[in-house]
Design an enzyme around this catalytic site. Structure first.
Site, PDB file in Angstrom:
ATOM      1  N   GLU A 168      10.451  22.041  63.751  1.00  0.00           N
ATOM      2  CA  GLU A 168      11.732  22.479  63.186  1.00  0.00           C
ATOM      3  C   GLU A 168      12.868  22.002  64.080  1.00  0.00           C
ATOM      4  OE1 GLU A 168      12.109  26.687  62.597  1.00  0.00           O
ATOM      5  OE2 GLU A 168      10.062  26.901  61.899  1.00  0.00           O
TER       6      GLU A 168
ATOM      7  N   ARG B 209       9.861  39.920  59.482  1.00  0.00           N
ATOM      8  CA  ARG B 209       8.617  39.159  59.593  1.00  0.00           C
ATOM      9  C   ARG B 209       8.061  39.384  60.991  1.00  0.00           C
ATOM     10  NH1 ARG B 209      11.416  33.124  59.946  1.00  0.00           N
ATOM     11  NH2 ARG B 209      12.958  33.691  61.508  1.00  0.00           N
TER      12      ARG B 209
ATOM     13  N   CYS C 159       0.302  50.320  69.289  1.00  0.00           N
ATOM     14  CA  CYS C 159      -0.461  51.324  68.540  1.00  0.00           C
ATOM     15  C   CYS C 159      -1.713  51.720  69.328  1.00  0.00           C
ATOM     16  CB  CYS C 159      -0.835  50.776  67.164  1.00  0.00           C
ATOM     17  SG  CYS C 159      -2.215  49.621  67.213  1.00  0.00           S
TER      18      CYS C 159
ATOM     19  N   CYS D 175      -4.223  48.890  69.762  1.00  0.00           N
ATOM     20  CA  CYS D 175      -3.848  47.854  70.736  1.00  0.00           C
ATOM     21  C   CYS D 175      -3.964  48.387  72.167  1.00  0.00           C
ATOM     22  CB  CYS D 175      -2.447  47.314  70.448  1.00  0.00           C
ATOM     23  SG  CYS D 175      -2.412  46.258  68.973  1.00  0.00           S
TER      24      CYS D 175
ATOM     25  N   TRP E 221      22.160  31.696  63.307  1.00  0.00           N
ATOM     26  CA  TRP E 221      21.826  32.896  64.082  1.00  0.00           C
ATOM     27  C   TRP E 221      22.439  32.900  65.475  1.00  0.00           C
ATOM     28  CZ3 TRP E 221      19.108  30.824  68.130  1.00  0.00           C
ATOM     29  CH2 TRP E 221      18.386  29.644  67.892  1.00  0.00           C
TER      30      TRP E 221
ATOM     31  N   ASN F  89       3.630  31.725  61.871  1.00  0.00           N
ATOM     32  CA  ASN F  89       4.942  31.206  62.264  1.00  0.00           C
ATOM     33  C   ASN F  89       5.394  31.845  63.563  1.00  0.00           C
ATOM     34  OD1 ASN F  89       7.291  29.508  61.347  1.00  0.00           O
ATOM     35  ND2 ASN F  89       8.322  31.445  61.761  1.00  0.00           N
ATOM     36  N   GLU F  90       5.749  31.023  64.508  1.00  0.00           N
ATOM     37  CA  GLU F  90       6.362  31.482  65.762  1.00  0.00           C
ATOM     38  C   GLU F  90       5.775  32.810  66.258  1.00  0.00           C
ATOM     39  OE1 GLU F  90      10.661  31.335  65.321  1.00  0.00           O
ATOM     40  OE2 GLU F  90      10.668  29.208  65.796  1.00  0.00           O
TER      41      GLU F  90
ATOM     42  N   GLU G 287      18.978  33.617  55.589  1.00  0.00           N
ATOM     43  CA  GLU G 287      19.130  32.231  56.038  1.00  0.00           C
ATOM     44  C   GLU G 287      19.817  31.344  55.006  1.00  0.00           C
ATOM     45  OE1 GLU G 287      15.088  31.509  57.486  1.00  0.00           O
ATOM     46  OE2 GLU G 287      15.850  31.931  59.505  1.00  0.00           O
TER      47      GLU G 287
HETATM   48  C1  GLA Z   1      12.736  29.697  63.348  1.00  0.00           C
HETATM   49  C2  GLA Z   1      11.795  30.031  62.221  1.00  0.00           C
HETATM   50  C3  GLA Z   1      12.292  29.562  60.890  1.00  0.00           C
HETATM   51  C4  GLA Z   1      13.768  29.800  60.723  1.00  0.00           C
HETATM   52  C5  GLA Z   1      14.492  29.106  61.843  1.00  0.00           C
HETATM   53  C6  GLA Z   1      15.984  29.195  61.759  1.00  0.00           C
HETATM   54  O1  GLA Z   1      12.440  28.569  64.036  1.00  0.00           O
HETATM   55  O2  GLA Z   1      10.504  29.538  62.438  1.00  0.00           O
HETATM   56  O3  GLA Z   1      11.569  30.261  59.888  1.00  0.00           O
HETATM   57  O4  GLA Z   1      14.029  31.155  60.753  1.00  0.00           O
HETATM   58  O5  GLA Z   1      14.103  29.679  63.046  1.00  0.00           O
HETATM   59  O6  GLA Z   1      16.621  28.443  62.757  1.00  0.00           O
HETATM   60 ZN    ZN Z   2      -1.436  47.436  67.213  1.00  0.00          ZN
END
Ligand code: GLA
Ligand code: ZN
Length: 671
Positions: free
Chosen positions: A308, A114, A160, A163, A316, A152-153, A356
């Site tokens: 979260e 991702r 490239c 960029c 992890w 997300n994050e 996960e």
């Molecule tokens: C991150 C991600 C989540 C998941 C958690 C696991 O914070 O945003 O999708 O992967 O880690 O701890």
């Molecule tokens: Zn790029």
């Protein structure tokens, strides 16, 4: 301030992935039942659901999501709806290869993982915009939906050609002419001089890594590039309903983008907190995560959402330890004490497969509610309900620590001192801990123009290597007007282009501090020095870095014990205007900062938010007059209360001796 006006209550819930269970309607039904049982009132959904939402290019399938949201809403559960741009479907990578990233070694990434998109790809931006618009049209007005969770994050970088060109355009906009860029990047060094914009390439291990000025600009560019992506998503959803707020979930210790700047692009700050408890020193860990929470609150000077956290363990880390009894409530409530309006988890239910599948979840593969973790989670849900009366309270600070992302980059790119290990973040943390252990609330600020120091009594600016936006003037005025400033070695050395100031340093402040910084000595890992306080008040260990001061007219409060600079000033204070400027010239051990800030706080008239004497390791943190007493000492503790309080969690009146178990927590309000 209400973060979620459509549901202005403490949120309890977490990441929910019904898209992984579409062939199990029984489980989807049961989820809602279990959520109610766990006192969950909100879930974040569709974060990685793109492949289900758009199974083929331009063909949307929202029927399953309609059912999920309706089912949740019928069960009284609110929804934080994600845009799925954190991971894209395989067909998209195949059809539009430009959506994938190129790494800093100029390798084109393949489909997979991702957070693997090129942020300037027009195809990706178009697909995201169309998806976001479709989601907004369908769900922005749904009564269950209370907030947008954009992507997300956000993290990473793309090299490239597109960029690279975007970087050049950004530089053109910033510098106007190549002449100016050459000047600000000091390109006389190693023949770096550019004669055409097309010659400029982003820092890469295959190319240029020794231009600190360029490297800092690259991080600034990446921040702006990410912001423009966030704003594109924000504008897409808010074009449909401007009243529905947006957040992005941020990360602890994140280095890559300037979070103070990034937070300007969203309505609400949220973040993902994963402390490693029980690894030997929970008090130190408590300090670290208190600081993380306070940074997040400070980004917008507003409450935040804990998006979260794990209900039990993560999957992890090298050692994925469980939380001991009590720690789930304690660490969840620590977030609330520091300004969180939620306790949310990753994840609601463990999947059967994927990377996960063993990450902690409220609901285990076992699938029932009679588990230790489910009970812990339920306790947090019940506790948040009891805290409803304090929803509108917040922490108030008279102390401010300067923590600046651009300074952080400049320090890490500087090739000097402890090369690659100047430890800016941990140094800031050790200063922070001096206040945290006393129960004194701290705000964090950076060096943007909008930073106003006038409301604080104490400002701490550890290792402020880079001054930008004339920040030295703010520090000067702060002291002049009666403030107490504490600075350290490695301050005021470079300007905002990362070019060294000529003349005495700390730049523009030598009269405020009463000396000039002359030389910076880096100690070998086995080497120590000592700070000896005047009047025999103590000796403390020094490691890492020692700065030698010259022309000192400040009052010397402590000196070096060893080396050729033995006897020379290491701790000084200088009166300037109505205030005082302290300087700690070396990296001194934690105990010194604990002792030092006790005295500083008293001197500056800053008192702890809770006025009882507490054993070491029981740390108070307050929202208005409500205090969270947190036992991070890893031992049972006896606390002697001299006043009478309402115990909010147990709805009783308490005074006198209280026994706090290991990982114990009390939430008290004076009666
Ligand atoms: C991150 C991600 C989540 C998941 C958690 C696991 O914070 O945003 O999708 O992967 O880690 O701890
Ligand atoms: Zn790029």
């Amino acid at each position: 301030m209400e973060l979620t006006p459509r549901f202005p209550h403490f949120l309890h819930g977490g990441d929910y992935n019904p898209d992984q269970w579409l062939d199990r309607p029984d489980i989807l039904e049961k989820d809602v039942e279990l959520m109610q049982k766990a006192h969950v009132n909100c879930v974040s959904i569709a974060i990685f659901a793109w492949a289900r939402l758009e199974p083929e290019d331009g063909v949307y399938d929202f029927t399953w999501l309609d059912q999920v949201i309706d089912r949740l809403w019928k069960g009284g559960i609110h929804v934080i709806l994600a845009t799925p741009s954190g991971a894209r479907p395989a067909w998209m990578a195949q059809k539009y290869p430009e959506v994938l990233r190129v790494n800093s070694q100029y390798q084109k990434m393949h489909f997979g993982e991702r957070h693997n998109h090129c942020p300037s790809s027009p195809a990706y931006r178009r697909k995201v915009r169309e998806m976001d618009t479709a989601l907004a049209k369908r769900y922005a007005h749904h009564p269950a939906v209370i907030l947008w969770h954009l992507s997300n994050e956000f993290s990473g970088e793309c090299h490239c050609p597109r960029c690279q060109q975007a970087f050049r355009d950004w530089l053109k906009e910033k510098y106007g002419t190549l002449e100016e860029l050459n000047k600000c990047w000091w390109t006389g060094f190693w023949s770096q001089r550019y004669t055409d914009w097309s010659q400029v390439e982003a820092p890469s291990p295959l190319g240029e890594v020794s231009s600190c000025s360029m490297s800092v600009d690259w991080q600034r560019f990446l921040t702006d590039q990410c912001k423009s992506f966030i704003e594109m998503e924000r504008d897409a959803v808010q074009a449909v309903d401007p009243s529905l707020k947006v957040t992005v979930n941020m990360m602890e210790r994140f280095w890559g983008y300037d979070y103070f700047s990034m937070a300007e692009s969203v309505d609400v700050v949220s973040w993902d907190s994963y402390p490693s408890w029980h690894s030997g020193d929970d008090l130190a860990r408590g300090a670290e995560f208190a600081m993380n929470h306070d940074i997040m609150r400070s980004l917008k000077d507003a409450p935040f959402i804990l998006m979260e956290s794990t209900p039990s363990q993560v999957n992890w880390k090298p050692h994925n330890k469980l939380k001991e009894p009590g720690m789930h409530l304690l660490s969840s409530m620590q977030a609330v004490a520091h300004g969180s309006q939620s306790v949310m988890y990753f994840q609601w239910r463990k999947g059967r497969g994927g990377g996960e599948m063993f990450h902690g979840a409220v609901v285990d593969h076992y699938g029932e509610s009679d588990t230790r973790v489910f009970a812990d989670v339920t306790e947090v849900g019940e506790s948040l309900e009891k805290l409803e009366p304090i929803y509108h309270t917040k922490p108030h600070a008279e102390v401010c620590i300067i923590f600046d992302w651009q300074n952080r980059w400049a320090i890490d790119y500087a090739q000097t001192g402890q090369k690659g290990a100047m430890n800016y973040f941990d140094t800031v943390l050790s200063h922070y801990r001096g206040f945290w252990e006393q129960g004194i609330t701290v705000d964090f600020r950076d060096m943007r123009d909008c930073t106003d120091l006038s409301g604080y009594k104490i400002v701490v600016a550890p290792m402020l290597f880079m001054f930008r936006n004339g920040f030295e003037q703010k520090l000067r005025r702060f002291v002049e007007n009666g403030g107490t400033l504490i600075s350290t070695y490695f301050t005021g050395v470079v300007d905002e282009h990362d070019l060294a100031y000529l003349g005495p340093t700390p730049h523009g402040l030598t009269d405020v501090f009463g000396f000039r910084a002359a030389e910076l000595d880096a100690l070998f890992p086995t080497e120590k020095n000592q700070l000896v306080l005047e009047n025999g008040q103590g000796t403390y260990e020094i490691t890492e870095l020692c700065e030698i001061l010259a022309n000192c007219t400040a009052e010397v409060k402590g000196t070096y014990q060893r080396n050729f600079y033995q006897g020379q000033p290491c701790l000084t204070v200088h009166s300037f205007g109505k205030g005082k400027a302290w300087y700690i010239a070396a990296k001194v051990e934690q105990q010194f900062l604990l002792d030092f800030y006790l005295g500083i706080a008293k001197d500056a008239g800053v008192s702890p938010t809770f006025c009882e004497t507490l054993p070491t390791g029981v740390v108070p943190a307050s929202r208005d007059n409500v205090t969270f007493l947190q036992n991070f000492s890893m031992k049972e503790q006896r606390v002697q209360l001299t006043h009478t309080y309402h115990d909010l969690l147990h709805d009783t009146t308490v005074t006198g001796q209280q026994v706090m178990p290991v990982n114990g927590l009390l939430i008290l309000q004076p009666v």
